[in-house]
Design a protein around this motif. Structure first.
Motif, PDB file in Angstrom:
ATOM      1  N   PRO A 133       0.821  -1.218   0.000  1.00  0.00           N
ATOM      2  CA  PRO A 133       0.000   0.000   0.000  1.00  0.00           C
ATOM      3  C   PRO A 133       0.852   1.264   0.000  1.00  0.00           C
ATOM      4  O   PRO A 133       1.876   1.338   0.695  1.00  0.00           O
ATOM      5  N   ASP A 134       0.437   2.249  -0.781  1.00  0.00           N
ATOM      6  CA  ASP A 134       1.199   3.499  -0.883  1.00  0.00           C
ATOM      7  C   ASP A 134       1.432   4.139   0.480  1.00  0.00           C
ATOM      8  O   ASP A 134       2.513   4.675   0.750  1.00  0.00           O
ATOM      9  N   ALA A 135       0.403   4.104   1.335  1.00  0.00           N
ATOM     10  CA  ALA A 135       0.532   4.730   2.656  1.00  0.00           C
ATOM     11  C   ALA A 135       1.641   4.066   3.466  1.00  0.00           C
ATOM     12  O   ALA A 135       2.407   4.739   4.173  1.00  0.00           O
ATOM     13  N   TRP A 136       1.744   2.731   3.362  1.00  0.00           N
ATOM     14  CA  TRP A 136       2.799   2.021   4.083  1.00  0.00           C
ATOM     15  C   TRP A 136       4.161   2.335   3.473  1.00  0.00           C
ATOM     16  O   TRP A 136       5.146   2.525   4.201  1.00  0.00           O
ATOM     17  N   GLN A 137       4.240   2.424   2.170  1.00  0.00           N
ATOM     18  CA  GLN A 137       5.515   2.768   1.538  1.00  0.00           C
ATOM     19  C   GLN A 137       6.001   4.139   1.999  1.00  0.00           C
ATOM     20  O   GLN A 137       7.194   4.338   2.228  1.00  0.00           O
ATOM     21  N   GLU A 138       5.072   5.078   2.159  1.00  0.00           N
ATOM     22  CA  GLU A 138       5.440   6.421   2.624  1.00  0.00           C
ATOM     23  C   GLU A 138       5.974   6.372   4.053  1.00  0.00           C
ATOM     24  O   GLU A 138       6.986   7.009   4.377  1.00  0.00           O
ATOM     25  N   VAL A 139       5.292   5.623   4.923  1.00  0.00           N
ATOM     26  CA  VAL A 139       5.744   5.479   6.305  1.00  0.00           C
ATOM     27  C   VAL A 139       7.110   4.797   6.346  1.00  0.00           C
ATOM     28  O   VAL A 139       8.035   5.245   7.041  1.00  0.00           O
ATOM     29  N   TYR A 140       7.241   3.718   5.605  1.00  0.00           N
ATOM     30  CA  TYR A 140       8.472   2.922   5.579  1.00  0.00           C
ATOM     31  C   TYR A 140       9.653   3.775   5.144  1.00  0.00           C
ATOM     32  O   TYR A 140      10.740   3.716   5.727  1.00  0.00           O
ATOM     33  N   GLY A 165       3.409  -2.547  10.191  1.00  0.00           N
ATOM     34  CA  GLY A 165       3.001  -2.959   8.855  1.00  0.00           C
ATOM     35  C   GLY A 165       1.664  -3.671   8.852  1.00  0.00           C
ATOM     36  O   GLY A 165       0.872  -3.534   7.915  1.00  0.00           O
ATOM     37  N   ALA A 166       1.392  -4.422   9.918  1.00  0.00           N
ATOM     38  CA  ALA A 166       0.110  -5.132  10.022  1.00  0.00           C
ATOM     39  C   ALA A 166      -1.070  -4.169  10.012  1.00  0.00           C
ATOM     40  O   ALA A 166      -2.170  -4.512   9.556  1.00  0.00           O
ATOM     41  N   GLU A 167      -0.854  -2.944  10.500  1.00  0.00           N
ATOM     42  CA  GLU A 167      -1.920  -1.945  10.493  1.00  0.00           C
ATOM     43  C   GLU A 167      -2.293  -1.517   9.080  1.00  0.00           C
ATOM     44  O   GLU A 167      -3.357  -0.942   8.850  1.00  0.00           O
ATOM     45  N   TYR A 226       0.555 -10.970   7.576  1.00  0.00           N
ATOM     46  CA  TYR A 226       1.366 -12.186   7.464  1.00  0.00           C
ATOM     47  C   TYR A 226       2.280 -12.037   6.255  1.00  0.00           C
ATOM     48  O   TYR A 226       1.908 -11.423   5.254  1.00  0.00           O
ATOM     49  N   GLY A 227       3.459 -12.605   6.355  1.00  0.00           N
ATOM     50  CA  GLY A 227       4.363 -12.460   5.221  1.00  0.00           C
ATOM     51  C   GLY A 227       5.504 -13.432   5.235  1.00  0.00           C
ATOM     52  O   GLY A 227       5.674 -14.229   6.168  1.00  0.00           O
ATOM     53  N   MET A 228       6.293 -13.356   4.184  1.00  0.00           N
ATOM     54  CA  MET A 228       7.455 -14.221   4.022  1.00  0.00           C
ATOM     55  C   MET A 228       8.537 -13.450   3.282  1.00  0.00           C
ATOM     56  O   MET A 228       8.279 -12.442   2.624  1.00  0.00           O
ATOM     57  N   ASP A 238      -3.112 -10.903   4.095  1.00  0.00           N
ATOM     58  CA  ASP A 238      -3.743 -10.348   5.292  1.00  0.00           C
ATOM     59  C   ASP A 238      -4.643 -11.336   6.015  1.00  0.00           C
ATOM     60  O   ASP A 238      -5.244 -11.006   7.033  1.00  0.00           O
ATOM     61  N   ASP A 239      -4.722 -12.593   5.512  1.00  0.00           N
ATOM     62  CA  ASP A 239      -5.693 -13.530   6.078  1.00  0.00           C
ATOM     63  C   ASP A 239      -5.067 -14.673   6.882  1.00  0.00           C
ATOM     64  O   ASP A 239      -5.653 -15.150   7.855  1.00  0.00           O
ATOM     65  N   ARG A 240      -3.852 -15.108   6.509  1.00  0.00           N
ATOM     66  CA  ARG A 240      -3.235 -16.263   7.173  1.00  0.00           C
ATOM     67  C   ARG A 240      -1.773 -16.356   6.781  1.00  0.00           C
ATOM     68  O   ARG A 240      -1.312 -15.660   5.885  1.00  0.00           O
ATOM     69  N   GLU A 241      -1.055 -17.245   7.454  1.00  0.00           N
ATOM     70  CA  GLU A 241       0.341 -17.493   7.115  1.00  0.00           C
ATOM     71  C   GLU A 241       0.448 -18.172   5.740  1.00  0.00           C
ATOM     72  O   GLU A 241      -0.475 -18.869   5.298  1.00  0.00           O
ATOM     73  N   PHE A 242       1.561 -17.985   5.074  1.00  0.00           N
ATOM     74  CA  PHE A 242       1.843 -18.699   3.839  1.00  0.00           C
ATOM     75  C   PHE A 242       2.093 -20.170   4.159  1.00  0.00           C
ATOM     76  O   PHE A 242       2.747 -20.501   5.151  1.00  0.00           O
ATOM     77  N   THR A 243       1.573 -21.044   3.312  1.00  0.00           N
ATOM     78  CA  THR A 243       1.867 -22.470   3.459  1.00  0.00           C
ATOM     79  C   THR A 243       3.257 -22.752   2.880  1.00  0.00           C
ATOM     80  O   THR A 243       3.836 -21.927   2.163  1.00  0.00           O
TER      81      THR A 243
END
Length: 203
Positions: A41-48, A87-89, A94-96, A114-119
């Motif tokens: 998300p653009d908003a997260w990229q700006e914060v990051y 970042g979760a906000e 969830y990520g890898m 955003d729903d579950r861990e990667f298998t």
């Protein structure tokens, strides 16, 4: 088929495998990647960016010191700035991370949902996609003399007609040399091709 359309197809496959977005830096050398694509998300990229999280991100730290794949929740590195929690906000719950290649030319990709861990299978799929992107975008060891000469003329500020005249070729032939140089360097513009050729020491 040239490399760029294949890379675009792989980026599309990666977007399907990472529903909440991804960030991939291909062939990171001297801190800067050859190609960087970020669909978070653009908003997260700006914060990051504004908080300089790239220097503090535990997932990147893991990617720089390991190869392979790992879930964000399992990297085992401290996160004193709470980057993953923040970042979760923004939907990156969830990520890898996937890290490929030698330290001198490392490719690192983060993928999120955003729903579950990667298998394990999903992580392997992301790894395969990123590996193909890494292999496909390997910088060339050299340019042909014709390609290098054409880029040098542009780098020195010549317009197409003047550059062609200096090289003793037609303007259409000069443009063809630029096109082949762009394709070899996986650059979308001539300016980008010139910059990459300089960074790789090819001109």
């Amino acid at each position: 088929m040239t490399k760029a359309p294949v890379l675009d197809l792989l980026l599309h496959e990666l977007s399907l495998a990472a529903p909440a977005g991804f960030a991939v830096g291909l062939h990171i050398r001297y801190v800067s990647p050859l190609i960087m694509v970020n669909t978070y998300p653009d908003a997260w990229q700006e914060v990051y960016t504004s908080k300089l999280y790239g220097l503090r991100d535990p997932t990147l730290a893991w990617g720089l010191s390991h190869t392979g794949t790992r879930r964000w929740s399992q990297i085992g590195l401290p996160d004193p700035f709470g980057i993953l929690e923040e970042g979760a906000e923004y939907g990156l719950r969830y990520g890898m991370i996937a890290s490929i290649g030698p330290m001198s030319s490392r490719t690192i990709a983060g993928a999120s949902r955003d729903d579950r861990e990667f298998t394990e299978d999903e992580m392997e799929l992301v790894h395969r996609i990123v590996q193909r992107m890494h292999d496909l975008s390997e910088p060339p060891a050299r340019l042909s003399k014709a390609q290098a000469d054409a880029l040098k003329r542009i780098a020195e500020g010549d317009r197409h007609a003047a550059a062609a005249a200096k090289l003793g070729i037609s303007e259409s032939a000069f443009k063809a040399r630029l096109t082949s140089a762009r394709q070899k360097l996986m650059a979308r513009t001539t300016a980008e091709a010139v910059q990459r050729a300089k960074e790789y020491g090819l001109i």
